[in-house]
Write a protein that holds these residues in place. Structure first.
Motif, PDB file in Angstrom:
ATOM      1  N   ALA A 109      59.561 -16.138  46.968  1.00 24.13           N
ATOM      2  CA  ALA A 109      59.491 -14.859  46.251  1.00 24.13           C
ATOM      3  C   ALA A 109      60.522 -14.795  45.121  1.00 24.13           C
ATOM      4  CB  ALA A 109      59.702 -13.711  47.226  1.00 24.13           C
ATOM      5  N   LEU A 110      61.723 -15.312  45.371  1.00 22.20           N
ATOM      6  CA  LEU A 110      62.763 -15.260  44.349  1.00 22.20           C
ATOM      7  C   LEU A 110      62.652 -16.444  43.391  1.00 22.20           C
ATOM      8  CD1 LEU A 110      65.839 -14.292  46.586  1.00 22.20           C
ATOM      9  CD2 LEU A 110      64.520 -12.779  45.116  1.00 22.20           C
ATOM     10  N   ALA A 111      62.268 -17.586  43.962  1.00 20.09           N
ATOM     11  CA  ALA A 111      62.086 -18.804  43.168  1.00 20.09           C
ATOM     12  C   ALA A 111      63.319 -19.136  42.321  1.00 20.09           C
ATOM     13  CB  ALA A 111      60.840 -18.699  42.286  1.00 20.09           C
ATOM     14  N   VAL A 112      64.494 -18.988  42.929  1.00 14.58           N
ATOM     15  CA  VAL A 112      65.731 -19.374  42.244  1.00 14.58           C
ATOM     16  C   VAL A 112      66.574 -20.191  43.209  1.00 14.58           C
ATOM     17  CG1 VAL A 112      65.824 -17.384  40.678  1.00 14.58           C
ATOM     18  CG2 VAL A 112      66.877 -17.230  42.947  1.00 14.58           C
ATOM     19  N   PRO A 113      67.497 -21.017  42.677  1.00 12.42           N
ATOM     20  CA  PRO A 113      68.391 -21.759  43.567  1.00 12.42           C
ATOM     21  C   PRO A 113      69.293 -20.808  44.356  1.00 12.42           C
ATOM     22  CG  PRO A 113      68.642 -22.457  41.263  1.00 12.42           C
ATOM     23  CD  PRO A 113      67.717 -21.302  41.261  1.00 12.42           C
ATOM     24  N   LYS A 114      69.855 -21.335  45.435  1.00 15.34           N
ATOM     25  CA  LYS A 114      70.665 -20.494  46.334  1.00 15.34           C
ATOM     26  C   LYS A 114      71.917 -19.938  45.649  1.00 15.34           C
ATOM     27  CE  LYS A 114      68.923 -20.990  50.696  1.00 15.34           C
ATOM     28  NZ  LYS A 114      67.610 -20.400  50.863  1.00 15.34           N
ATOM     29  N   ASP A 115      72.386 -20.607  44.587  1.00 20.07           N
ATOM     30  CA  ASP A 115      73.607 -20.113  43.949  1.00 20.07           C
ATOM     31  C   ASP A 115      73.310 -19.303  42.683  1.00 20.07           C
ATOM     32  OD1 ASP A 115      72.689 -22.139  42.392  1.00 20.07           O
ATOM     33  OD2 ASP A 115      74.604 -23.205  42.215  1.00 20.07           O
ATOM     34  N   HIS A 116      72.054 -18.938  42.501  1.00 18.55           N
ATOM     35  CA  HIS A 116      71.688 -18.135  41.331  1.00 18.55           C
ATOM     36  C   HIS A 116      72.249 -16.719  41.496  1.00 18.55           C
ATOM     37  CE1 HIS A 116      69.049 -17.492  37.830  1.00 18.55           C
ATOM     38  NE2 HIS A 116      69.014 -16.246  38.260  1.00 18.55           N
ATOM     39  N   PRO A 117      72.791 -16.133  40.411  1.00 15.10           N
ATOM     40  CA  PRO A 117      73.297 -14.759  40.550  1.00 15.10           C
ATOM     41  C   PRO A 117      72.171 -13.754  40.811  1.00 15.10           C
ATOM     42  CG  PRO A 117      73.487 -15.522  38.268  1.00 15.10           C
ATOM     43  CD  PRO A 117      73.064 -16.711  39.087  1.00 15.10           C
ATOM     44  N   ILE A 118      72.360 -12.971  41.869  1.00 16.56           N
ATOM     45  CA  ILE A 118      71.360 -11.962  42.245  1.00 16.56           C
ATOM     46  C   ILE A 118      72.076 -10.634  42.444  1.00 16.56           C
ATOM     47  CG2 ILE A 118      69.665 -11.257  44.000  1.00 16.56           C
ATOM     48  CD1 ILE A 118      69.392 -14.234  44.743  1.00 16.56           C
ATOM     49  N   ILE A 119      71.506  -9.562  41.923  1.00 19.75           N
ATOM     50  CA  ILE A 119      72.052  -8.223  42.162  1.00 19.75           C
ATOM     51  C   ILE A 119      70.973  -7.385  42.835  1.00 19.75           C
ATOM     52  CG2 ILE A 119      72.815  -6.083  41.061  1.00 19.75           C
ATOM     53  CD1 ILE A 119      74.176  -7.790  38.945  1.00 19.75           C
ATOM     54  N   THR A 120      71.297  -6.854  44.012  1.00 14.74           N
ATOM     55  CA  THR A 120      70.331  -5.986  44.694  1.00 14.74           C
ATOM     56  C   THR A 120      70.658  -4.531  44.375  1.00 14.74           C
ATOM     57  OG1 THR A 120      71.636  -5.726  46.709  1.00 14.74           O
ATOM     58  CG2 THR A 120      70.172  -7.639  46.597  1.00 14.74           C
ATOM     59  N   PHE A 121      69.633  -3.727  44.312  1.00 16.38           N
ATOM     60  CA  PHE A 121      69.850  -2.289  44.086  1.00 16.38           C
ATOM     61  C   PHE A 121      68.649  -1.519  44.631  1.00 16.38           C
ATOM     62  CE2 PHE A 121      66.870  -1.284  40.636  1.00 16.38           C
ATOM     63  CZ  PHE A 121      66.526  -2.549  40.192  1.00 16.38           C
ATOM     64  N   CYS A 122      68.827  -0.190  44.796  1.00 20.64           N
ATOM     65  CA  CYS A 122      67.685   0.689  45.089  1.00 20.64           C
ATOM     66  C   CYS A 122      67.898   1.973  44.298  1.00 20.64           C
ATOM     67  CB  CYS A 122      67.471   0.881  46.589  1.00 20.64           C
ATOM     68  SG  CYS A 122      68.881   1.376  47.568  1.00 20.64           S
ATOM     69  N   SER A 123      67.601   3.144  44.867  1.00 20.15           N
ATOM     70  CA  SER A 123      67.692   4.345  44.019  1.00 20.15           C
ATOM     71  C   SER A 123      69.118   4.705  43.667  1.00 20.15           C
ATOM     72  CB  SER A 123      67.099   5.573  44.705  1.00 20.15           C
ATOM     73  OG  SER A 123      66.197   5.263  45.651  1.00 20.15           O
ATOM     74  N   GLY A 124      70.005   4.605  44.655  1.00 16.61           N
ATOM     75  CA  GLY A 124      71.367   5.033  44.412  1.00 16.61           C
ATOM     76  C   GLY A 124      72.038   5.391  45.716  1.00 16.61           C
ATOM     77  N   GLU A 125      72.943   6.352  45.631  1.00 19.16           N
ATOM     78  CA  GLU A 125      73.793   6.630  46.783  1.00 19.16           C
ATOM     79  C   GLU A 125      73.053   7.134  48.003  1.00 19.16           C
ATOM     80  OE1 GLU A 125      77.998   8.153  45.840  1.00 19.16           O
ATOM     81  OE2 GLU A 125      76.724   8.851  44.230  1.00 19.16           O
ATOM     82  N   CYS A 127      70.453   5.808  49.273  1.00 21.86           N
ATOM     83  CA  CYS A 127      69.550   4.756  49.720  1.00 21.86           C
ATOM     84  C   CYS A 127      70.390   3.544  50.115  1.00 21.86           C
ATOM     85  CB  CYS A 127      68.621   4.413  48.566  1.00 21.86           C
ATOM     86  SG  CYS A 127      67.724   2.886  48.761  1.00 21.86           S
ATOM     87  N   ASP A 128      70.127   2.980  51.282  1.00 24.41           N
ATOM     88  CA  ASP A 128      70.927   1.831  51.681  1.00 24.41           C
ATOM     89  C   ASP A 128      70.116   0.535  51.743  1.00 24.41           C
ATOM     90  OD1 ASP A 128      69.448   2.460  53.856  1.00 24.41           O
ATOM     91  OD2 ASP A 128      71.105   2.622  55.265  1.00 24.41           O
ATOM     92  N   LEU A 129      68.955   0.541  51.117  1.00 22.05           N
ATOM     93  CA  LEU A 129      68.117  -0.667  51.141  1.00 22.05           C
ATOM     94  C   LEU A 129      68.782  -1.820  50.401  1.00 22.05           C
ATOM     95  CD1 LEU A 129      64.679   1.036  50.390  1.00 22.05           C
ATOM     96  CD2 LEU A 129      65.598   0.378  52.600  1.00 22.05           C
ATOM     97  N   SER A 130      69.512  -1.489  49.322  1.00 19.16           N
ATOM     98  CA  SER A 130      70.178  -2.548  48.553  1.00 19.16           C
ATOM     99  C   SER A 130      71.220  -3.258  49.421  1.00 19.16           C
ATOM    100  CB  SER A 130      70.861  -1.954  47.324  1.00 19.16           C
ATOM    101  OG  SER A 130      71.764  -0.946  47.704  1.00 19.16           O
TER     102      SER A 130
END
Lengths: 170, 148
Positions: A109-125, A127-130
């Protein structure tokens, strides 16, 4: 009835506050919780744990965005994602992650190497999905994960461009 | 209808269900008040300063009311609290659904991992409220320590 209710409340208060004094898991009587607001500092939720990926604020998120290399991962459901997200972000709803081998799932799904920079987020404060998504990615061996807890709302609040796939209310 | 509500066996069943549920729900909150406080924070309904106080007192209110309902002592006050608490829980959970907040509800365990469906907890609380309301209006005092 009211008298009994008041007595029950008094007993519960005495028990709750009194036992807290001797409890091994005691907490401060006055909480140090952050009220809803957003600033320049990274928003760190109280559920954060020492081993969690780092939390970044709007400035750092924006800088990462400007590099054009970082993968922004929106952990909300598809509807929220379509209503407005950080441009170029991909959507993997945390709540509908498949059963089974998550490692393989994220690899494709991500199709990136394990050391690729990734930032997770959702709606904001609110929401804790991020947070959960960031934790999972770290557990799965992704080494360069950060959580932008301010999320889409903070991004929009700071006047940054949003990518909207459809028009939604408000 | 009145006869059914006042039925001794139904009232006993409601006492055990409602009382047992409150005691069970309180257990994890008492063991880990910090985690429960964080669950409360995510609702964004309680001012930050009061969250810990609420996290300390609320579970004990659940326990004392649960015990009082089951043994039938100070049961009127306890039944009142049971109904108030359930209505507040339902309103709080409902508000998270309306506001589109995704959180662990913190209802039965101070959850840390997967997001819990607010709908499931909401339905559970609504069913519990039906039993609690029956308790509130039932005139049965059989198998109680004190009828007062």
């Amino acid at each position: 009835m009211i008298r009994q209710a008041i007595l029950l409340l008094v007993i519960s208060t005495v028990l709750g506050l009194g036992l807290n004094l001797v409890s091994p898991n005691k907490v401060d009587f006055v909480g140090k919780f952050r009220d809803l607001s957003s600033g320049d500092n990274p928003i760190v939720p109280p559920t954060a744990e020492p081993n969690d990926p780092p939390f970044i604020g709007i400035n750092e998120a924006q800088m990462e965005f400007a590099t054009g290399k970082t993968l922004f991962l929106d952990a909300r459901n598809a509807e929220d994602f379509d209503c407005g997200t950080i441009p170029g972000a991909i959507n993997i709803p945390f709540e509908s992650l498949p059963e089974g081998d998550l490692g393989k799932f994220f690899d494709s799904a991500l199709a990136v190497p394990k050391d690729h920079p990734i930032i997770t987020f959702c709606s904001g404060e609110d929401c804790d999905l991020s947070l959960h998504m960031g934790r999972n990615l770290k557990l799965l061996g992704y080494t360069n994960v950060a959580i932008f807890f301010g999320g889409a709302r903070e991004w929009e609040k700071f006047g940054l461009e949003m990518q909207r796939r459809k028009q939604c209310g408000n | 209808m009145r006869k059914l509500i006042d039925n001794d066996y139904l009232t006993l069943l409601s006492r055990l269900l409602v009382g047992g549920m409150f005691i069970y729900a309180a257990f994890y909150k008492i063991v880990d008040p910090a985690a429960f406080a964080k669950s409360i924070w995510f609702y964004h309904l309680v001012p930050g300063k009061f969250i810990n106080l609420m996290a300390l007192v609320l579970p004990w209110l659940e326990v004392t009311c649960g015990i009082a309902v089951i043994i039938g002592f100070w049961h009127r006050g306890a039944k009142l609290w049971a109904n108030i608490m359930l209505i507040v829980f339902i309103a709080a959970l409902g508000s998270t659904i309306v506001r589109g907040i995704s959180i662990d509800c913190g209802c039965f365990r101070a959850a840390k991992s997967a997001t819990h469906s607010a709908w499931n907890s909401l339905w559970f609380d609504v069913v519990a409220l039906v039993f609690a309301l029956q308790l509130l209006i039932s005139r049965s005092t059989r198998w109680m320590l004190s009828a007062r």
